[in-house]
Design a protein around this motif. Structure first.
Motif, PDB file in Angstrom:
ATOM      1  N   SER A   1      25.939 -13.069  -2.419  1.00 61.11           N
ATOM      2  CA  SER A   1      25.426 -14.226  -1.666  1.00 61.11           C
ATOM      3  C   SER A   1      24.031 -14.562  -2.180  1.00 61.11           C
ATOM      4  CB  SER A   1      25.386 -13.917  -0.165  1.00 61.11           C
ATOM      5  OG  SER A   1      24.403 -12.925   0.108  1.00 61.11           O
ATOM      6  N   ARG A   2      23.472 -15.657  -1.682  1.00 56.28           N
ATOM      7  CA  ARG A   2      22.130 -16.058  -2.111  1.00 56.28           C
ATOM      8  C   ARG A   2      21.410 -16.797  -0.986  1.00 56.28           C
ATOM      9  NH1 ARG A   2      21.929 -21.216  -6.067  1.00 56.28           N
ATOM     10  NH2 ARG A   2      19.907 -21.363  -5.023  1.00 56.28           N
ATOM     11  N   ALA A   3      20.078 -16.847  -1.130  1.00 54.19           N
ATOM     12  CA  ALA A   3      19.238 -17.661  -0.250  1.00 54.19           C
ATOM     13  C   ALA A   3      18.841 -18.932  -1.016  1.00 54.19           C
ATOM     14  CB  ALA A   3      18.003 -16.856   0.169  1.00 54.19           C
ATOM     15  N   THR A   4      17.835 -19.671  -0.521  1.00 54.50           N
ATOM     16  CA  THR A   4      17.445 -20.919  -1.191  1.00 54.50           C
ATOM     17  C   THR A   4      17.009 -20.643  -2.633  1.00 54.50           C
ATOM     18  OG1 THR A   4      16.726 -21.831   0.928  1.00 54.50           O
ATOM     19  CG2 THR A   4      15.932 -22.941  -1.058  1.00 54.50           C
ATOM     20  N   ASP A   5      16.125 -19.632  -2.782  1.00 52.39           N
ATOM     21  CA  ASP A   5      15.694 -19.227  -4.120  1.00 52.39           C
ATOM     22  C   ASP A   5      16.721 -18.236  -4.668  1.00 52.39           C
ATOM     23  OD1 ASP A   5      14.566 -18.083  -6.341  1.00 52.39           O
ATOM     24  OD2 ASP A   5      12.734 -17.374  -5.325  1.00 52.39           O
ATOM     25  N   VAL A   6      17.352 -18.615  -5.752  1.00 49.80           N
ATOM     26  CA  VAL A   6      18.453 -17.801  -6.286  1.00 49.80           C
ATOM     27  C   VAL A   6      17.990 -16.412  -6.744  1.00 49.80           C
ATOM     28  CG1 VAL A   6      18.352 -18.662  -8.678  1.00 49.80           C
ATOM     29  CG2 VAL A   6      20.561 -17.956  -7.712  1.00 49.80           C
ATOM     30  N   MET A   7      16.636 -16.244  -6.925  1.00 48.04           N
ATOM     31  CA  MET A   7      16.109 -14.942  -7.342  1.00 48.04           C
ATOM     32  C   MET A   7      15.650 -14.094  -6.147  1.00 48.04           C
ATOM     33  SD  MET A   7      16.703 -15.377 -10.461  1.00 48.04           S
ATOM     34  CE  MET A   7      15.888 -14.133 -11.468  1.00 48.04           C
ATOM     35  N   ASP A   8      15.744 -14.623  -4.936  1.00 46.84           N
ATOM     36  CA  ASP A   8      15.271 -13.925  -3.733  1.00 46.84           C
ATOM     37  C   ASP A   8      16.323 -12.901  -3.282  1.00 46.84           C
ATOM     38  OD1 ASP A   8      14.678 -13.135  -1.159  1.00 46.84           O
ATOM     39  OD2 ASP A   8      14.401 -15.169  -0.366  1.00 46.84           O
ATOM     40  N   ALA A   9      16.020 -11.616  -3.522  1.00 49.38           N
ATOM     41  CA  ALA A   9      17.013 -10.566  -3.273  1.00 49.38           C
ATOM     42  C   ALA A   9      16.837  -9.866  -1.924  1.00 49.38           C
ATOM     43  CB  ALA A   9      16.964  -9.540  -4.402  1.00 49.38           C
ATOM     44  N   THR A  10      15.912 -10.335  -1.082  1.00 48.64           N
ATOM     45  CA  THR A  10      15.669  -9.625   0.187  1.00 48.64           C
ATOM     46  C   THR A  10      15.868 -10.466   1.455  1.00 48.64           C
ATOM     47  OG1 THR A  10      13.308 -10.130  -0.011  1.00 48.64           O
ATOM     48  CG2 THR A  10      14.034  -7.979  -0.838  1.00 48.64           C
ATOM     49  N   SER A  11      15.700 -11.800   1.375  1.00 44.13           N
ATOM     50  CA  SER A  11      15.857 -12.624   2.584  1.00 44.13           C
ATOM     51  C   SER A  11      17.283 -12.548   3.114  1.00 44.13           C
ATOM     52  CB  SER A  11      15.542 -14.093   2.287  1.00 44.13           C
ATOM     53  OG  SER A  11      14.181 -14.246   2.013  1.00 44.13           O
ATOM     54  N   PHE A  12      17.415 -12.857   4.413  1.00 44.71           N
ATOM     55  CA  PHE A  12      18.739 -12.931   5.032  1.00 44.71           C
ATOM     56  C   PHE A  12      19.573 -13.972   4.282  1.00 44.71           C
ATOM     57  CE2 PHE A  12      21.183 -14.362   9.090  1.00 44.71           C
ATOM     58  CZ  PHE A  12      22.218 -13.463   8.818  1.00 44.71           C
ATOM     59  N   ALA A  13      20.692 -13.540   3.736  1.00 49.83           N
ATOM     60  CA  ALA A  13      21.576 -14.431   2.968  1.00 49.83           C
ATOM     61  C   ALA A  13      23.004 -14.171   3.424  1.00 49.83           C
ATOM     62  CB  ALA A  13      21.416 -14.178   1.471  1.00 49.83           C
ATOM     63  N   PRO A  14      23.370 -14.737   4.592  1.00 51.84           N
ATOM     64  CA  PRO A  14      24.661 -14.372   5.185  1.00 51.84           C
ATOM     65  C   PRO A  14      25.866 -14.742   4.320  1.00 51.84           C
ATOM     66  CG  PRO A  14      23.603 -16.165   6.434  1.00 51.84           C
ATOM     67  CD  PRO A  14      22.589 -15.646   5.458  1.00 51.84           C
ATOM     68  N   GLY A  15      25.798 -15.866   3.607  1.00 51.10           N
ATOM     69  CA  GLY A  15      26.921 -16.252   2.724  1.00 51.10           C
ATOM     70  C   GLY A  15      28.260 -16.174   3.424  1.00 51.10           C
ATOM     71  N   ALA A  16      28.321 -16.706   4.656  1.00 53.51           N
ATOM     72  CA  ALA A  16      29.572 -16.578   5.426  1.00 53.51           C
ATOM     73  C   ALA A  16      30.678 -17.427   4.816  1.00 53.51           C
ATOM     74  CB  ALA A  16      29.325 -16.980   6.878  1.00 53.51           C
ATOM     75  N   ASN A  17      30.330 -18.653   4.471  1.00 55.58           N
ATOM     76  CA  ASN A  17      31.320 -19.544   3.852  1.00 55.58           C
ATOM     77  C   ASN A  17      31.362 -19.293   2.344  1.00 55.58           C
ATOM     78  OD1 ASN A  17      33.093 -21.597   3.335  1.00 55.58           O
ATOM     79  ND2 ASN A  17      31.760 -23.265   3.967  1.00 55.58           N
ATOM     80  N   ASP A  18      30.169 -19.155   1.741  1.00 52.23           N
ATOM     81  CA  ASP A  18      30.016 -18.989   0.290  1.00 52.23           C
ATOM     82  C   ASP A  18      29.517 -17.581  -0.008  1.00 52.23           C
ATOM     83  OD1 ASP A  18      29.735 -19.386  -2.405  1.00 52.23           O
ATOM     84  OD2 ASP A  18      28.034 -20.755  -2.257  1.00 52.23           O
ATOM     85  N   ASP A  19      30.341 -16.572  -0.200  1.00 47.48           N
ATOM     86  CA  ASP A  19      31.771 -16.755  -0.208  1.00 47.48           C
ATOM     87  C   ASP A  19      32.428 -15.580   0.514  1.00 47.48           C
ATOM     88  OD1 ASP A  19      34.274 -17.863  -0.935  1.00 47.48           O
ATOM     89  OD2 ASP A  19      34.345 -16.640  -2.733  1.00 47.48           O
ATOM     90  N   ALA A  20      31.850 -15.233   1.696  1.00 44.74           N
ATOM     91  CA  ALA A  20      32.566 -14.233   2.497  1.00 44.74           C
ATOM     92  C   ALA A  20      33.943 -14.770   2.871  1.00 44.74           C
ATOM     93  CB  ALA A  20      31.773 -13.877   3.755  1.00 44.74           C
ATOM     94  N   SER A  21      34.064 -16.113   3.035  1.00 44.40           N
ATOM     95  CA  SER A  21      35.375 -16.682   3.392  1.00 44.40           C
ATOM     96  C   SER A  21      36.411 -16.349   2.312  1.00 44.40           C
ATOM     97  CB  SER A  21      35.276 -18.190   3.618  1.00 44.40           C
ATOM     98  OG  SER A  21      34.949 -18.876   2.424  1.00 44.40           O
ATOM     99  N   GLY A  22      36.057 -16.573   1.045  1.00 40.57           N
ATOM    100  CA  GLY A  22      36.992 -16.288  -0.044  1.00 40.57           C
ATOM    101  C   GLY A  22      37.262 -14.794  -0.189  1.00 40.57           C
ATOM    102  N   THR A  23      36.203 -14.002  -0.042  1.00 43.80           N
ATOM    103  CA  THR A  23      36.365 -12.543  -0.155  1.00 43.80           C
ATOM    104  C   THR A  23      37.279 -12.026   0.962  1.00 43.80           C
ATOM    105  OG1 THR A  23      34.146 -12.415  -1.089  1.00 43.80           O
ATOM    106  CG2 THR A  23      35.084 -10.359  -0.248  1.00 43.80           C
TER     107      THR A  23
END
Ligand SMILES: [Zn+2]
Length: 457
Positions: free
Chosen positions: A142-164
């Motif tokens: 998953s990702r946050a707004t900044d694609v290099m940000d590896a610590t912020s909350f990045a739930p990625g529920a639709n993109d792409d926990a849905s597919g997973t």
């Protein structure tokens, strides 16, 4: 072809053929349009509730960013992949071979330090044709707004926990069933950083010369609501490439273009099969084939497979709401932003999973698409004659020829031709229709259609 029943006269001629040629034409008796109990059962077993619980569990890891924490058991991508693997091992009940497929990416445009890229790969081995594979994927990073940000909350529920979650549910349900061909269920990493996980697997597959007969990625299949609030929970987009945009055209592509077959690429043939099967087993749900590789500005894990020459497709919801993709979780001007589970409609995701599962099951039960299909072009005539190589499956019943108008994107008619290696369709000119040849087994499972290339002289 449930949407385009054969005309009465064609049905009549099939019946007459069956009387005249009892041995070779008994195949005409097979009802290829009837639903198969095994596939119906799989579709019924897919559970929206379980998909919902998988999505929420994936969100609970706080971030699944590719460069995030890997030591913790509760936070970060390491914990996420260990949970996915354990879950597949548990539900696979000895039928799924679950492995990590990993390598270290030294660095790249969106990878700032050497990072282990790990795919979770679960293989359900086929019984009679295990060397033919169908692959289905979702990406668990998953990702946050900044694609290099590896610590912020990045739930990625639709993109792409849905597919997973859809892929995990398909794996768990389908592991309880047996198929002729093998099915590979994949949760891949580093999609957001540049399709690294899928690229690694697809390249290895090509190096090993694996026969990947079809690949689907499920990416953003969680929301039925557009950013303007319209709801469409009755359709899914299926992106299917025609001619690949490469500088040097391979001979096969040149032949497609020369015969007007831009829409008969292996990916479009696969898409027709998915549409027919998916709509048959999930009534009221529409598979909208989009004649494109992907959306503008976007890409997905089907692309590395296309680049290795495999047939590959992308499933995506009909209307995306960009407030809930690639965004830090926050409220701005009273609007909740971020890819949170409350914006995912898992009843909808379950229907997309059902379409996937019906198509995968039907492909993995059917014979391989016929090989070396050639259009006879030795003389000017208004009949259409084709020949092809014999399939090797023990349960093969024979072949079926399908056709459509040159402006139609789906097959419109078909005829069973028995267990023969050539056939002439009388009175239908190859100049006026597109043709395909399918292989059919004794249970009436039909393969993807193969496009006839002009006969080699
Ligand atoms: Zn995605």
């Amino acid at each position: 072809m449930p949407q385009s029943p054969l005309t009465h006269s064609v049905l009549l001629s099939i019946t007459l053929l069956a009387f005249a040629l009892p041995a070779s034409a008994q195949i005409a008796e097979l009802n290829i349009n009837e639903t198969k109990p095994q596939i119906t059962k799989i579709v019924q077993q897919i559970s929206a509730q379980r998909i919902d619980s998988y999505v929420r569990k994936l969100v609970s890891f706080h971030t699944r960013h590719t460069m995030s924490e890997t030591q913790s058991d509760t936070v970060g991508i390491g914990a996420a992949r260990r949970w996915i693997k354990a879950e597949l091992e548990r539900c696979g009940a000895g039928q799924l071979d679950v492995q990590f497929d990993s390598y270290v990416e030294a660095g790249g445009r969106r990878i700032s330090k050497p990072t282990e890229i790990v795919n979770v790969v679960a293989t359900l081995k086929g019984k009679t044709d295990p060397g033919r594979y169908y692959v289905v994927s979702g990406h668990y990073d998953s990702r946050a707004t900044d694609v290099m940000d590896a610590t912020s909350f990045a739930p990625g529920a639709n993109d792409d926990a849905s597919g997973t979650a859809a892929v995990m549910e398909m794996a768990c349900v389908m592991a309880q069933h047996r198929f002729d061909a093998s099915i590979v269920f994949m949760a891949v990493a580093a999609e957001e950083q540049g399709l690294y996980g899928a690229t690694h697997w697809a390249k290895q597959a090509r190096e090993k010369n694996l026969n990947i007969a079809g690949m689907f990625t499920n990416d953003i299949i969680g929301s039925s609501r557009s950013e303007h609030g319209e709801i469409d929970n009755k359709s899914v987009r299926l992106f299917a490439e025609g001619i690949p945009a490469v500088k040097e055209l391979p001979d096969a592509t040149r032949n497609l273009i020369a015969t007007g077959g831009e829409s008969d690429s292996i990916s479009r043939q696969l898409a027709r099969h998915v549409k027919e099967t998916g709509e048959r087993y999930v009534p009221g749900f529409t598979v909208n084939i989009i004649h494109r590789r992907d959306r503008y500005l976007r890409g997905g894990d089907h692309i590395p497979f296309l680049e290795q020459g495999y047939a590959a497709l992308r499933f995506t919801e009909p209307n995306e709401d960009f407030h809930h993709q690639h965004q830090n979780v926050r409220v701005e001007n009273g609007v909740q932003l971020g890819d949170l589970p409350e914006f995912v409609d898992t009843d909808y995701t379950a229907n997309v999973a059902r379409v996937n599962a019906a198509a995968l099951a039907s492909l993995a039960l059917a014979p391989a698409a016929p090989a070396q299909v050639q259009m006879k072009t030795s003389q000017l005539e208004n009949d259409t004659s084709m020949r092809w190589d014999a399939n090797t499956e023990a349960d093969l019943a024979g072949y079926r020829i399908v056709w459509r108008d040159t402006t139609s994107s789906v097959w419109q008619g078909g005829v069973m031709v028995g267990n023969v290696l050539s056939y002439t369709v009388k009175g239908k000119s190859k100049d006026n229709y597109f043709f395909g040849v399918q292989a059919v087994d004794k249970d009436g499972n039909i393969s993807v259609a193969s496009y006839p290339m002009p006969e080699k002289k």
